[in-house]
Design an enzyme around this catalytic site. Structure first.
Site, PDB file in Angstrom:
ATOM      1  N   GLY A 296       0.738  -1.270   0.000  1.00 28.13           N
ATOM      2  CA  GLY A 296       0.000   0.000   0.000  1.00 28.13           C
ATOM      3  C   GLY A 296       0.763   1.313   0.000  1.00 28.13           C
ATOM      4  O   GLY A 296       0.122   2.356   0.081  1.00 28.13           O
ATOM      5  N   GLY A 298       2.509   2.620  -2.514  1.00 27.92           N
ATOM      6  CA  GLY A 298       2.715   3.150  -3.864  1.00 27.92           C
ATOM      7  C   GLY A 298       1.874   4.379  -4.159  1.00 27.92           C
ATOM      8  O   GLY A 298       0.801   4.577  -3.572  1.00 27.92           O
ATOM      9  N   CYS A 301      -1.626   3.595  -5.291  1.00 27.31           N
ATOM     10  CA  CYS A 301      -2.303   2.551  -4.504  1.00 27.31           C
ATOM     11  C   CYS A 301      -3.462   3.115  -3.703  1.00 27.31           C
ATOM     12  O   CYS A 301      -3.341   4.186  -3.103  1.00 27.31           O
ATOM     13  CB  CYS A 301      -1.362   1.964  -3.454  1.00 27.31           C
ATOM     14  SG  CYS A 301       0.053   1.169  -4.131  1.00 27.31           S
ATOM     15  N   GLY A 334       6.373   4.040  -2.788  1.00 30.82           N
ATOM     16  CA  GLY A 334       6.357   5.093  -1.778  1.00 30.82           C
ATOM     17  C   GLY A 334       7.524   6.057  -1.825  1.00 30.82           C
ATOM     18  O   GLY A 334       7.523   7.057  -1.109  1.00 30.82           O
ATOM     19  N   GLY A 355       8.023   3.363  -9.226  1.00 32.13           N
ATOM     20  CA  GLY A 355       6.998   3.476 -10.257  1.00 32.13           C
ATOM     21  C   GLY A 355       6.913   4.909 -10.735  1.00 32.13           C
ATOM     22  O   GLY A 355       7.495   5.294 -11.742  1.00 32.13           O
ATOM     23  N   SER A 356       6.212   5.755  -9.947  1.00 38.59           N
ATOM     24  CA  SER A 356       5.920   7.125 -10.397  1.00 38.59           C
ATOM     25  C   SER A 356       7.171   7.940 -10.686  1.00 38.59           C
ATOM     26  O   SER A 356       7.165   8.786 -11.577  1.00 38.59           O
ATOM     27  CB  SER A 356       5.065   7.841  -9.352  1.00 38.59           C
ATOM     28  OG  SER A 356       5.702   7.800  -8.101  1.00 38.59           O
ATOM     29  N   GLY A 381      -2.472   2.601 -11.507  1.00 38.15           N
ATOM     30  CA  GLY A 381      -2.193   1.494 -10.594  1.00 38.15           C
ATOM     31  C   GLY A 381      -2.496   0.174 -11.288  1.00 38.15           C
ATOM     32  O   GLY A 381      -3.431   0.087 -12.083  1.00 38.15           O
ATOM     33  N   GLU A 461       9.793  21.873   9.281  1.00 39.29           N
ATOM     34  CA  GLU A 461      11.085  22.542   9.228  1.00 39.29           C
ATOM     35  C   GLU A 461      11.957  21.976   8.101  1.00 39.29           C
ATOM     36  O   GLU A 461      12.767  22.674   7.502  1.00 39.29           O
ATOM     37  CB  GLU A 461      11.806  22.354  10.573  1.00 39.29           C
ATOM     38  CG  GLU A 461      13.129  23.083  10.683  1.00 39.29           C
ATOM     39  CD  GLU A 461      13.868  22.689  11.950  1.00 39.29           C
ATOM     40  OE1 GLU A 461      14.076  23.553  12.805  1.00 39.29           O
ATOM     41  OE2 GLU A 461      14.222  21.493  12.093  1.00 39.29           O
ATOM     42  N   SER A 462      11.744  20.682   7.805  1.00 36.90           N
ATOM     43  CA  SER A 462      12.555  20.041   6.745  1.00 36.90           C
ATOM     44  C   SER A 462      12.223  20.596   5.370  1.00 36.90           C
ATOM     45  O   SER A 462      13.052  20.551   4.466  1.00 36.90           O
ATOM     46  CB  SER A 462      12.294  18.531   6.715  1.00 36.90           C
ATOM     47  OG  SER A 462      12.589  17.953   7.949  1.00 36.90           O
TER      48      SER A 462
HETATM   49  P1  XMP Z   1       5.514   4.202  -6.569  1.00 39.06           P
HETATM   50  O1  XMP Z   1       5.191   4.919  -5.291  1.00 39.06           O
HETATM   51  O2  XMP Z   1       6.979   4.147  -6.824  1.00 39.06           O
HETATM   52  O3  XMP Z   1       5.021   2.700  -6.309  1.00 39.06           O
HETATM   53  O4  XMP Z   1       4.740   4.734  -7.726  1.00 39.06           O
HETATM   54  C1  XMP Z   1       5.144   1.696  -7.274  1.00 39.06           C
HETATM   55  C2  XMP Z   1       4.568   0.415  -6.702  1.00 39.06           C
HETATM   56  O5  XMP Z   1       3.189   0.555  -6.386  1.00 39.06           O
HETATM   57  C3  XMP Z   1       2.576  -0.734  -6.375  1.00 39.06           C
HETATM   58  N1  XMP Z   1       1.336  -0.657  -7.136  1.00 39.06           N
HETATM   59  C4  XMP Z   1       0.103  -0.750  -6.614  1.00 39.06           C
HETATM   60  N2  XMP Z   1      -0.327  -0.992  -5.354  1.00 39.06           N
HETATM   61  N3  XMP Z   1      -2.563  -0.820  -6.074  1.00 39.06           N
HETATM   62  C5  XMP Z   1      -1.663  -1.028  -5.084  1.00 39.06           C
HETATM   63  O6  XMP Z   1      -2.075  -1.239  -3.929  1.00 39.06           O
HETATM   64  C6  XMP Z   1      -2.217  -0.602  -7.372  1.00 39.06           C
HETATM   65  O7  XMP Z   1      -3.064  -0.424  -8.255  1.00 39.06           O
HETATM   66  C7  XMP Z   1      -0.814  -0.572  -7.653  1.00 39.06           C
HETATM   67  N4  XMP Z   1      -0.110  -0.376  -8.798  1.00 39.06           N
HETATM   68  C8  XMP Z   1       1.208  -0.443  -8.438  1.00 39.06           C
HETATM   69  C9  XMP Z   1       3.570  -1.701  -7.001  1.00 39.06           C
HETATM   70  O8  XMP Z   1       4.132  -2.461  -5.961  1.00 39.06           O
HETATM   71  C10 XMP Z   1       4.557  -0.756  -7.657  1.00 39.06           C
HETATM   72  O9  XMP Z   1       5.831  -1.324  -7.848  1.00 39.06           O
END
Ligand code: XMP
Length: 471
Positions: A296, A298, A301, A334, A355-356, A381, A461-462
């Protein structure tokens, strides 16, 4: 009740440091005896993040790409093969064409394989000539045949034995050519060395296999066609498989790990996602080589909101690490900046999965378009309803139950240029983090890292404050 912390809840305490220059810091990691990376960053198997272009760029910059599974087996295999063909020391099976191939066919092949030179061979693979862009670029008659356009064998510089890259370098320099066909005494093709590959081989940062090819991973699920998919991916030369499911601590997941390790004991296997000590232990017991952590966190997510389940990512990493002994863990999801990556590594991860942060780049799949006067690319997602519909269309999954969407359907990421640029900036930030912690490498970071929990006021502060700024 236990407390769960994430990246913004903590900072790393600066430590005395012997590091003279941040360039001396060694960011390399060993995920497996066959998987060494010079940059601890892996691109996520999402359909708006990782296909072949992203994987090639990730590997060239020292990281790794995991090709997503939300497509047919054939498509995923094609993506893997593209990465494995992108760089070589010696191309053992160069793409050859018949002397009767038309210019139109040659141009189509050039688009299909993304290169411009082909060896022309007879039906016994005997070398007849070589055709490169220079031979056909200005030709207007698309019906002309390869044998009419090629540089014939008699004019080629060839080698009758396998040669090293250093020997190839001398030949390239001496004859000012770009291709050296390697043939046997009967002129049959043994391989091909190209100037482009030689030039690429000078990039010592790239993640490569023992034959100089770029490393690539691919995702599989635990239902439907997963076993067939794994077999085809391994046949295509994939270097590492990743069981990529939202809830990895499932009995079905554990069974899949055992199955995959039974069929492919030599292929490194990432399994996840989990967020607990027990999860890490159970997956490792089943045979996983690397554990992927994150329920959770991401950016796309909604699991924690929909299901009420998850563990703040920093705590999840610490818990997984405590159950994983020497088995490496990947912190998945995350990370919004290099500071988060440093914290994830300091908490015990060997690498992060993004991901993002990597979406919206030249190499992420999809087109650039305008939204509110900004250039953007789509991002979604993989547990979203839209991605799910697409997955059912392209895989043989036939579920009895339709799950609820746990991800954003239509997200956008502002276009940010090349992956190389993004990774360069992230790497500089990571080096800075290691330096403040006085860590010359990841092992020292794990030993020396000390977190301090901060208050909301500490967090405020950061952030930049007090001044006015334009962005
Ligand atoms: P970031 O934060 O880097 O995260 O964009 C990428 C990761 O998010 C997960 N992911 C999901 N988790 N629902 C979720 O709960 C989704 O639809 C979803 N799509 C991606 C996955 O682990 C990815 O590597």
């Amino acid at each position: 009740m236990n407390e769960g912390l994430t990246f913004d809840d903590v900072l790393l305490i600066p430590k005395v440091s012997k590091i003279n220059s941040r360039k001396d810091i060694d960011l390399s990691i060993k995920l497996h005896s066959k998987i060494n990376l010079n940059l601890p960053i892996i691109s996520s198997p999402m359909d708006t993040v990782t296909e072949s272009e992203m994987s090639i760029s990730m590997a060239r910059n020292g990281g790794l790409g995991i090709i997503h599974r939300f497509c047919s087996i054939e498509e995923q295999v094609k993506q893997v093969k593209r990465v494995k063909r992108a760089e070589n020391y010696l191309i053992e099976n160069p793409i050859c064409i018949s002397p009767q191939a038309t210019l139109k066919e040659i141009k189509n092949k050039s688009i299909e394989y993304d290169f411009e030179t082909f060896l022309v061979v007879d039906e016994n693979k005997k070398l007849l000539g070589l055709i490169s862009k220079r031979d056909y670029f200005l030709e207007e008659n698309e019906n002309k045949k390869a044998f009419q356009l090629m540089t014939p064998f008699e004019k080629l510089i060839v080698s009758y034995k396998k040669i090293s890259l250093a020997e190839a370098k001398n030949i390239f320099r001496k004859y000012k050519i770009e291709k050296i066909p390697i043939i046997d005494k009967n002129r049959k093709i043994v391989g091909l060395i190209t100037f482009r590959d030689f030039k690429n081989s000078l990039n010592k940062k790239a993640s490569r296999d023992k034959n100089g090819k770029l490393l690539v991973g691919a995702a599989i699920g635990i239902r439907g066609d997963y076993l067939e998919r794994a077999k085809e991916l391994v046949r295509a030369g994939v270097d590492i498989l990743c069981i990529d499911v939202a809830h990895g601590h499932l009995e079905k997941s554990i069974k899949t790990i055992k199955e995959i390790k039974k069929y492919f004991p030599d292929i490194p296997l990432i399994a996840g996602n989990i967020a607990t000590t027990e999860g890490a232990k159970d997956l490792i017991k089943a045979g996983a080589d690397i554990i992927k952590v994150g329920i959770g966190p991401g950016s796309a997510c909604t699991t924690r909101i929909i299901a009420g389940v998850g563990v703040p990512q920093l705590s999840a990493i610490i818990k997984a690490k405590s159950g994983s002994k020497n088995i490496p863990i990947i912190a998945d999801g995350g990370c919004r900046n290099s500071g988060d990556i440093v914290k994830a590594l300091a908490a015990g991860a060997s690498a992060v999965m993004l991901g993002s942060l990597l979406a919206g780049t030249d190499e992420s799949p999809g087109e650039i378009f305008y939204l509110k006067n900004k250039r953007v690319k789509a991002f979604r997602g993989m547990s979203s309803a839209e991605a799910y519909k697409n997955k059912l269309k392209s895989t043989n999954d036939n579920p009895e139950y339709e799950p609820i969407s746990e991800g954003i359907n239509y997200g956008f990421i502002e276009y940010k240029g090349s992956v190389k640029e993004v990774l360069t900036n992230l790497e500089k930030g990571i080096r800075s983090g290691f330096s403040y912690c006085g860590a010359i490498n990841i092992k020292e970071l794990w030993q020396r890292a000390e977190f301090i929990k901060i208050s909301d006021k500490g967090y405020k502060e950061s952030l930049p404050h007090t001044i006015n700024f334009l962005d």
